[in-house]
Scaffold this active site. Structure first.
Site, mmCIF file in Angstrom:
data_model
loop_
_atom_site.group_PDB
_atom_site.id
_atom_site.type_symbol
_atom_site.label_atom_id
_atom_site.label_comp_id
_atom_site.label_asym_id
_atom_site.label_seq_id
_atom_site.Cartn_x
_atom_site.Cartn_y
_atom_site.Cartn_z
ATOM 1 N N ARG A 156 0.836 -1.196 0.000
ATOM 2 C CA ARG A 156 0.000 0.000 0.000
ATOM 3 C C ARG A 156 0.872 1.247 0.000
ATOM 4 O O ARG A 156 1.872 1.309 0.712
ATOM 5 C CB ARG A 156 -0.923 0.017 1.217
ATOM 6 C CG ARG A 156 -1.924 -1.138 1.195
ATOM 7 C CD ARG A 156 -2.898 -1.075 2.337
ATOM 8 N NE ARG A 156 -3.758 -2.260 2.332
ATOM 9 C CZ ARG A 156 -4.665 -2.541 3.265
ATOM 10 N NH1 ARG A 156 -4.822 -1.721 4.290
ATOM 11 N NH2 ARG A 156 -5.393 -3.629 3.182
ATOM 12 N N ARG A 186 0.690 -6.320 12.605
ATOM 13 C CA ARG A 186 0.083 -5.693 13.777
ATOM 14 C C ARG A 186 -0.091 -6.696 14.916
ATOM 15 O O ARG A 186 -0.030 -6.315 16.093
ATOM 16 C CB ARG A 186 -1.245 -5.039 13.397
ATOM 17 C CG ARG A 186 -1.031 -3.844 12.470
ATOM 18 C CD ARG A 186 -2.220 -2.923 12.397
ATOM 19 N NE ARG A 186 -1.892 -1.723 11.621
ATOM 20 C CZ ARG A 186 -2.621 -0.626 11.604
ATOM 21 N NH1 ARG A 186 -3.734 -0.548 12.313
ATOM 22 N NH2 ARG A 186 -2.244 0.417 10.884
ATOM 23 N N SER A 221 -10.382 -5.730 10.122
ATOM 24 C CA SER A 221 -11.576 -5.056 9.652
ATOM 25 C C SER A 221 -12.388 -6.062 8.855
ATOM 26 O O SER A 221 -11.883 -6.638 7.891
ATOM 27 C CB SER A 221 -11.186 -3.856 8.782
ATOM 28 O OG SER A 221 -12.294 -3.052 8.487
ATOM 29 N N GLU A 240 -6.464 -0.614 15.488
ATOM 30 C CA GLU A 240 -7.090 -1.586 14.576
ATOM 31 C C GLU A 240 -6.117 -2.690 14.201
ATOM 32 O O GLU A 240 -4.962 -2.442 13.857
ATOM 33 C CB GLU A 240 -7.552 -0.878 13.303
ATOM 34 C CG GLU A 240 -8.183 -1.814 12.290
ATOM 35 C CD GLU A 240 -8.203 -1.238 10.879
ATOM 36 O OE1 GLU A 240 -8.269 -2.041 9.931
ATOM 37 O OE2 GLU A 240 -8.132 -0.002 10.727
ATOM 38 N N ARG A 291 2.206 1.227 10.164
ATOM 39 C CA ARG A 291 1.710 1.631 8.851
ATOM 40 C C ARG A 291 2.844 1.507 7.847
ATOM 41 O O ARG A 291 3.658 2.402 7.698
ATOM 42 C CB ARG A 291 1.185 3.063 8.914
ATOM 43 C CG ARG A 291 0.150 3.400 7.869
ATOM 44 C CD ARG A 291 -0.417 4.777 8.093
ATOM 45 N NE ARG A 291 -1.209 4.883 9.298
ATOM 46 C CZ ARG A 291 -2.489 4.558 9.396
ATOM 47 N NH1 ARG A 291 -3.124 4.098 8.337
ATOM 48 N NH2 ARG A 291 -3.135 4.692 10.531
#
Length: 427
Positions: A261, A390, A351, A348, A276
């Site tokens: 990403r 994560r 999801s 988070e 991130r």
């Protein structure tokens, strides 16, 4: 992608749903494009009908010896033929304009989704585990660097910012987490493991909603491919342009893949550490269902993701996202937020979204229910089961010891050769 027929019949409902998302109304623009397209199709159909009728009249005129009429009709047919040919090209332009506009409209939230502007208005639905709070708790990058097993400087030399080099037992721990999640989802939750392509074409990105709206968030690989931002793209598109038998649903797929990403919208956020990254591992869950089962499947998928955190004994909370914080293709989303003692905050880690037939329509993926001749678009769901990087962060921060070592969670010990803890080298 939404159904233009539904929009035609429910323009106010569309605009109200978009308002809940914080988006501008779209029904006027879409209906204008649709009306222009339909008017053109009507003219085209009338021209084709007149062309067919005139062709028959030529034969009658020739048979009756009326050559002047025959020549006049021939000229009309020739003119109509040109109009139809030009009209078919114009039809394609109308189709492209409407489809492009539809492709940029987000999905319609379910009625029970809370209305809100951003993440501050998400709603907690449940909580598991007691958050660890110690005044000596460190963040994951402090722990990893002190162990000598997490290196951001070398990663920056190789690739720039937002990359990490893991080594030794931390590299093994990340691998162990991915294997543990795959085994759990395949052996206990009934998902089929898939090893999908990491490079996909435009139509696959379009099918799951990354294109055309989110180009800047992606990494292009050459002229014909994109690096996947999530295995959702590859797994969901396994059924593109297919007609499935309804009694074979649901299909459940899982994959452990690297994800890529650009983080284009995240400038200045989480610049330190692994939270991130441009490249990370994730275990993805995808379900392909019929219309009647998708809501129940959403609850099931979320429970599967929660089981990962329960077995790792990581405190977390489950949030339902408000309308303003949901993803483009989702009708409803649960976020799992794991507790990070080093940040003294929930972040988070998963999801899970139900998309209705939004992606099925974009992929032209359908199913035939038992006893029905007509096909319907499949419903799709996707979720992280979970983000491996994560999860590594969460393990480091929740299992850290005051002496700087990290205890191995019981669920991961079989994958770590029985190792009890990770400690800094004494050399």
């Amino acid at each position: 992608m939404l159904d233009i027929k539904w929009i035609r019949e429910n323009p106010q409902a569309l605009d109200e749903a978009l308002k809940k998302r914080g988006a501008d109304p779209e029904s006027g623009k879409l209906l204008a494009l649709d009306e222009a397209r339909r008017q053109h199709l009507t003219k085209l159909q009338e021209a084709q009908e007149r062309r067919n009728a005139a062709s028959k009249e030529i034969g009658k005129a020739m048979a009756s010896g009326d050559k002047d009429l025959a020549e006049k009709l021939k000229a009309e047919v020739s003119e109509l033929k040109s109009f139809v040919q030009d009209g078919e090209a114009e039809e394609r332009r109308h189709d492209a304009a409407l489809n492009d506009a539809l492709a940029r409209v987000p999905n319609i939230p379910l009625e029970d989704v809370p209305v809100g502007a951003d993440e501050n208005e998400n709603v907690e639905v449940r909580r598991h585990g007691e958050p660890k709070r110690d005044n000596w708790s460190k963040e994951h990058f402090e722990i990893g660097e002190a162990l000598g097993l997490m290196d951001f400087e070398r990663a920056a030399k190789l690739s720039g910012s937002r990359f990490t080099v893991l080594s030794g037992q931390l590299a093994r721990l990340e691998r162990a987490l991915g294997q543990f999640m795959l085994d759990l989802h395949t052996q206990e939750h009934g998902y089929t493991e898939v090893q999908p392509p990491l490079l996909v074409r435009d139509d696959a990105m379009f099918g799951t909603g990354q294109l055309p709206k989110f180009t800047e968030d992606l990494f292009r690989a050459g002229d014909d491919h994109w690096l996947i931002p999530t295995a959702e793209v590859s797994l969901t598109n396994l059924v593109r342009e297919e007609i499935l038998e309804g009694d074979k649903l649901p299909l459940r797929f899982t994959a452990l893949t690297p994800c890529f990403r650009s983080e284009a919208g995240s400038a200045g956020r989480d610049t330190r550490g692994m939270l991130r990254q441009h490249q990370f591992y994730k275990v993805e869950l995808v379900s392909i269902t019929d219309a009647e089962s998708s809501i129940d499947e959403h609850e099931r998928m979320t429970a599967c993701a929660e089981t990962v955190l329960k077995k790792l004994d990581l405190p977390y909370r489950t949030m339902v996202l408000c309308t303003g914080d949901m993803g483009f293709g989702a009708r409803k989303t649960y976020d799992l937020e794991v507790w990070l003692p080093g940040q003294n905050a929930y972040r988070e880690i998963s999801s899970c979204s139900v998309c209705g037939d939004f992606q099925g329509r974009r992929m032209n993926a359908r199913y035939r229910a038992a006893g029905e001749k007509q096909t319907r678009f499949v419903h799709t769901l996707n979720g992280s089961g979970t983000a491996v990087g994560r999860a590594l962060i969460a393990v480091l921060e929740n299992y850290q010891n005051e002496d700087g070592s990290v205890t191995i969670p019981s669920a991961l010990k079989p994958y770590m050769g029985g190792l009890e803890k990770i400690e800094a080298s004494k050399d």
